[in-house]
Design a protein around this motif. Structure first.
Motif, PDB file in Angstrom:
ATOM      1  N   ASP A  49      24.404 -37.460  17.646  1.00  0.00           N
ATOM      2  CA  ASP A  49      24.405 -36.396  16.631  1.00  0.00           C
ATOM      3  C   ASP A  49      25.394 -36.737  15.513  1.00  0.00           C
ATOM      4  N   ALA A  50      26.583 -37.219  15.895  1.00  0.00           N
ATOM      5  CA  ALA A  50      27.597 -37.573  14.893  1.00  0.00           C
ATOM      6  C   ALA A  50      27.203 -38.842  14.141  1.00  0.00           C
ATOM      7  N   ALA A  51      26.695 -39.848  14.886  1.00  0.00           N
ATOM      8  CA  ALA A  51      26.356 -41.130  14.268  1.00  0.00           C
ATOM      9  C   ALA A  51      25.190 -41.002  13.289  1.00  0.00           C
ATOM     10  N   LEU A  52      24.262 -40.103  13.581  1.00  0.00           N
ATOM     11  CA  LEU A  52      23.063 -39.959  12.752  1.00  0.00           C
ATOM     12  C   LEU A  52      23.163 -38.788  11.777  1.00  0.00           C
ATOM     13  N   ASN A  53      24.334 -38.135  11.768  1.00  0.00           N
ATOM     14  CA  ASN A  53      24.532 -36.985  10.868  1.00  0.00           C
ATOM     15  C   ASN A  53      23.429 -35.937  11.076  1.00  0.00           C
ATOM     16  N   ALA A  54      23.174 -35.628  12.348  1.00  0.00           N
ATOM     17  CA  ALA A  54      22.115 -34.674  12.685  1.00  0.00           C
ATOM     18  C   ALA A  54      22.566 -33.224  12.553  1.00  0.00           C
ATOM     19  N   GLN A  55      23.812 -33.011  12.199  1.00  0.00           N
ATOM     20  CA  GLN A  55      24.348 -31.676  11.916  1.00  0.00           C
ATOM     21  C   GLN A  55      24.177 -30.696  13.082  1.00  0.00           C
ATOM     22  N   GLY A  56      24.395 -31.204  14.274  1.00  0.00           N
ATOM     23  CA  GLY A  56      24.378 -30.339  15.458  1.00  0.00           C
ATOM     24  C   GLY A  56      23.037 -30.167  16.122  1.00  0.00           C
ATOM     25  N   VAL A  57      21.972 -30.699  15.524  1.00  0.00           N
ATOM     26  CA  VAL A  57      20.628 -30.504  16.092  1.00  0.00           C
ATOM     27  C   VAL A  57      20.506 -31.198  17.449  1.00  0.00           C
ATOM     28  N   LEU A  58      20.931 -32.464  17.527  1.00  0.00           N
ATOM     29  CA  LEU A  58      20.826 -33.187  18.795  1.00  0.00           C
ATOM     30  C   LEU A  58      21.795 -32.617  19.828  1.00  0.00           C
ATOM     31  N   ALA A  59      22.998 -32.296  19.389  1.00  0.00           N
ATOM     32  CA  ALA A  59      23.981 -31.736  20.320  1.00  0.00           C
ATOM     33  C   ALA A  59      23.514 -30.410  20.892  1.00  0.00           C
ATOM     34  N   SER A  60      22.739 -29.656  20.129  1.00  0.00           N
ATOM     35  CA  SER A  60      22.256 -28.353  20.606  1.00  0.00           C
ATOM     36  C   SER A  60      21.219 -28.495  21.713  1.00  0.00           C
ATOM     37  N   CYS A  61      20.714 -29.712  21.916  1.00  0.00           N
ATOM     38  CA  CYS A  61      19.689 -29.946  22.942  1.00  0.00           C
ATOM     39  C   CYS A  61      20.286 -30.293  24.291  1.00  0.00           C
ATOM     40  N   VAL A  62      21.618 -30.340  24.373  1.00  0.00           N
ATOM     41  CA  VAL A  62      22.277 -30.733  25.619  1.00  0.00           C
ATOM     42  C   VAL A  62      21.849 -29.851  26.779  1.00  0.00           C
ATOM     43  N   GLU A  63      21.889 -28.528  26.579  1.00  0.00           N
ATOM     44  CA  GLU A  63      21.545 -27.607  27.669  1.00  0.00           C
ATOM     45  C   GLU A  63      20.111 -27.813  28.134  1.00  0.00           C
ATOM     46  N   MET A  64      19.210 -28.036  27.196  1.00  0.00           N
ATOM     47  CA  MET A  64      17.820 -28.264  27.558  1.00  0.00           C
ATOM     48  C   MET A  64      17.673 -29.534  28.391  1.00  0.00           C
ATOM     49  N   MET A  65      18.389 -30.592  28.019  1.00  0.00           N
ATOM     50  CA  MET A  65      18.314 -31.841  28.760  1.00  0.00           C
ATOM     51  C   MET A  65      18.951 -31.725  30.142  1.00  0.00           C
ATOM     52  N   GLU A  66      19.956 -30.855  30.254  1.00  0.00           N
ATOM     53  CA  GLU A  66      20.566 -30.647  31.569  1.00  0.00           C
ATOM     54  C   GLU A  66      19.543 -30.121  32.561  1.00  0.00           C
TER      55      GLU A  66
END
Length: 258
Positions: A49-66
């Motif tokens: 998310d940080a490397a691709l400047n995804a602005q929190g979109v990828l990080a917000s998927c953490v719970e779903m991936m869990e």
């Protein structure tokens, strides 16, 4: 999820190798994430998310991936198991997951074919350990196991790992009066479990479910007539196995030899 990662990577003008180099991982693993062949780890999603400047979109998927620690069918089982009134299982190859030590669980996943990546093994182990909370929640679930004698003799991970596992099983059943384990002797000629392992649970609303696993995949069983057959089968297995007290004695003798 894979398409989302790919989208942000392309928008950032990066190749899979570029992203892999940035995150200190293999290019093949990035590709596996994008092709949905591997489930992205929490660390990867946050870092990507940080490397691709995804602005929190990828990080917000953490719970779903869990939630993806488990197959879709097993995820339904796991959710029901968490609040079950009773849990039963016959195991012919491994110590029941709810009774496994972290080291034993990791050794099990390390022997899988095809081979799992290190991060996937860690994810699977954590998922298994999280499930074990069901043993100590309130209200307590009645837990009953029938396990083949050979399971307690197979040194998965080596003899020290097996000894630790046997001692953990003994402690688990001695400190929890709602957990029962019976050993099925290898020399028992009458055996109702030759078709393989099975799991059963009953909900607090009175619904019964079954679950079977095999080389061809897993099956969640909900039809009452099919579940009733498994309940009868498990009853026969309990009658054919050693008593809980005989089983504890046998496991103690096995552990003493290691």
């Amino acid at each position: 999820m894979g398409e989302l990662i790919k989208k942000f990577r392309i928008q950032a003008g990066m190749t899979q190798k570029d992203l892999a180099d940035r995150l200190l991982m293999s290019e093949s693993l990035v590709g596996a994430y994008e092709r949905a062949e591997r489930i992205p780890t929490t660390a990867f999603l946050v870092d990507a998310d940080a490397a691709l400047n995804a602005q929190g979109v990828l990080a917000s998927c953490v719970e779903m991936m869990e939630e993806e620690k488990y197959s879709p069918k097993f995820l339904n089982w796991k959710r029901t198991e968490a609040d079950a009134a009773s849990i039963s299982a016959y195991e012919s190859m491994l110590i029941p997951g709810l009774l496994q030590t972290p080291v034993y669980a990791r050794a099990v996943y390390e022997t899988r074919v095809p081979v799992c990546e290190a991060d996937e093994i860690e994810r699977l182990v954590q998922g298994r350990l999280e499930r074990q909370g069901v043993l100590d929640r309130r209200p307590k679930a009645i837990v009953s196991y029938v396990v083949e004698e050979s399971v307690f003799q197979r040194p998965i991970g080596g003899e020290p790992v097996l000894k630790e596992q046997l001692l953990h099983v003994l402690e688990s059943v001695s400190t929890r009066n709602h957990v029962t384990l019976q050993v099925m002797p290898t020399q028992r000629s009458a055996h109702a479990g030759l078709m393989g392992p099975l799991k059963l649970l009953s909900t607090r609303e009175g619904r019964n479910l079954g679950y079977t696993e095999g080389q061809g995949g897993d099956t969640l069983i909900s039809k009452p007539e099919e579940v009733n057959q498994l309940i009868d089968l498990f009853g026969a297995l309990r009658a054919q196995a050693l008593t809980p007290w005989e089983s504890v004695g046998l496991i103690e003798r096995m552990a003493a030899k290691l």
